[in-house]
Enzyme design. Sequence first.
Site, mmCIF file in Angstrom:
data_model
loop_
_atom_site.group_PDB
_atom_site.id
_atom_site.type_symbol
_atom_site.label_atom_id
_atom_site.label_comp_id
_atom_site.label_asym_id
_atom_site.label_seq_id
_atom_site.Cartn_x
_atom_site.Cartn_y
_atom_site.Cartn_z
ATOM 1 N N GLY A 1 -14.586 -19.471 16.566
ATOM 2 C CA GLY A 1 -13.495 -20.176 17.238
ATOM 3 C C GLY A 1 -13.362 -21.644 16.848
ATOM 4 N N GLY B 1 -21.045 -21.647 23.518
ATOM 5 C CA GLY B 1 -20.202 -22.747 23.982
ATOM 6 C C GLY B 1 -19.239 -23.288 22.951
ATOM 7 N N LEU B 2 -18.935 -22.481 21.944
ATOM 8 C CA LEU B 2 -17.880 -22.820 20.992
ATOM 9 C C LEU B 2 -18.070 -24.130 20.231
ATOM 10 C CD1 LEU B 2 -14.990 -21.528 23.266
ATOM 11 C CD2 LEU B 2 -15.750 -20.454 21.146
ATOM 12 N N ASN C 1 -9.835 -17.689 14.584
ATOM 13 C CA ASN C 1 -9.919 -17.571 16.039
ATOM 14 C C ASN C 1 -9.739 -18.969 16.617
ATOM 15 O OD1 ASN C 1 -11.817 -17.731 18.582
ATOM 16 N ND2 ASN C 1 -11.398 -15.565 18.328
ATOM 17 N N ASN D 1 -8.490 -16.858 21.407
ATOM 18 C CA ASN D 1 -9.543 -16.663 22.400
ATOM 19 C C ASN D 1 -9.074 -17.272 23.719
ATOM 20 O OD1 ASN D 1 -11.835 -16.571 23.935
ATOM 21 N ND2 ASN D 1 -13.083 -17.861 22.590
ATOM 22 N N CYS E 1 -11.532 -19.049 28.003
ATOM 23 C CA CYS E 1 -11.969 -20.429 28.216
ATOM 24 C C CYS E 1 -11.186 -21.004 29.394
ATOM 25 C CB CYS E 1 -11.702 -21.331 27.012
ATOM 26 S SG CYS E 1 -11.228 -20.550 25.504
ATOM 27 N N LYS F 1 -6.697 -12.301 22.185
ATOM 28 C CA LYS F 1 -7.920 -11.505 22.354
ATOM 29 C C LYS F 1 -8.189 -11.380 23.848
ATOM 30 C CE LYS F 1 -12.697 -11.364 20.829
ATOM 31 N NZ LYS F 1 -13.627 -11.968 19.863
ATOM 32 N N ILE G 1 -12.607 -6.035 23.014
ATOM 33 C CA ILE G 1 -12.783 -6.963 24.115
ATOM 34 C C ILE G 1 -13.637 -8.164 23.682
ATOM 35 C CG2 ILE G 1 -12.592 -5.229 25.917
ATOM 36 C CD1 ILE G 1 -15.642 -5.239 26.230
ATOM 37 N N GLY H 1 -22.630 -6.297 22.363
ATOM 38 C CA GLY H 1 -23.511 -5.279 21.790
ATOM 39 C C GLY H 1 -23.315 -3.917 22.434
#
Length: 306
Positions: free
Chosen positions: A49, A75-76, A102, A130, A133, A168, A194, A220
């Site tokens: 992102g 935390g991007l 992204n 994304n 957030c 997304k 997702i 996962g």
Amino acid sequence: MSNKVNLSVNIAGIAMKNPVMVASGTFGYGPEYADLVDLNQLGAIVVKGICLNPTTGNPTPRTAEVASGLLNAIGLPGPGVDGFVSKYMPFLRQHDVPVIVNIWGKTIEEYAEVARRFDQVDGIAGLEVNVSCPNVKEGSALFGTDLDMFRRVVEAIRAATRLPIIPKLAPNVADIAAFARAAESCGADAISLINSFPAMAVNIKTRKPKLANITGGLSGPAIRPVAVRLVWQAAQAVNIPVIGMGGISRLDDALEFFFVGADAIALGTVNFTNPAAALTLVRDLEKYLAGIQVSSLSEIVGTVTT
Ligand SMILES: Cc1cc2nc3c(=O)[nH]c(=O)nc-3n(C[C@H](O)[C@H](O)[C@H](O)COP(=O)(O)O)c2cc1C
């Protein structure tokens, strides 16, 4: 027989050699994996992102292993639009693989500004948005769980760029179909889902959360049945293409997503333990389709019988 199988797909106007992508945040910006994987054989690369300005991310520990999954609150962190374009785009442009960026923002205006900047950049195939957030201007609600805010962010990005846009979807909503339909009606070219699922784990010796951020996103194999259910519900709600992800490691996992209506899929967490997983899956998919005498992937998409 296998040379008769056509794996190519067109997702949101993006021509891909095959439907197997790598998910944002699990494949760096591309160069990190280039010694391990032939990037040109991927369906598409979705980079980590990017927001407007450089960011540092969360304090450590930022990841924790849990049963059949990974908990993360990275935390991007990232280089911002200009840093990404100058540092990574020259490398990515040398490859023959669609690059999907992204993007995220702290406000609706920031999302739109990031989209506007990328509109001018050569070599970008599309934008994945994304929305998991918080909106720092409007009460910190997540863009991806508030339908009205979700609509406004997709509309603002649509107005800011001609690039294909792929919201997304967040998994922690009561009615995923409503978000899928909102994306379509606000001009999205495809949807992906997702994102990781909000979760928490505790160290029972210290009684402290395992992540410094306290909560994080679960990804996962642990989330795969949740993802399959959500992709199934979203795919029935829209006519635009659907990119499915969540716990895919191998062919059998991917087939579940295709059968419930995904037109393409992405591999995420598995890249950390097996960087070759996506390319193995491409070969296995080709063999599988040849084996059931199907010449194109679209013949199996959405064929689940309920
Ligand atoms: C370490 C890590 C970082 C991630 N970073 C991002 C990100 O920057 N933007 C985003 O939209 N999703 C991000 N994701 C979510 C993944 O792209 C993917 O949606 C999710 O992990 C589910 O797929 P998986 O179970 O195959 O990993 C991240 C996931 C992980 C594990």
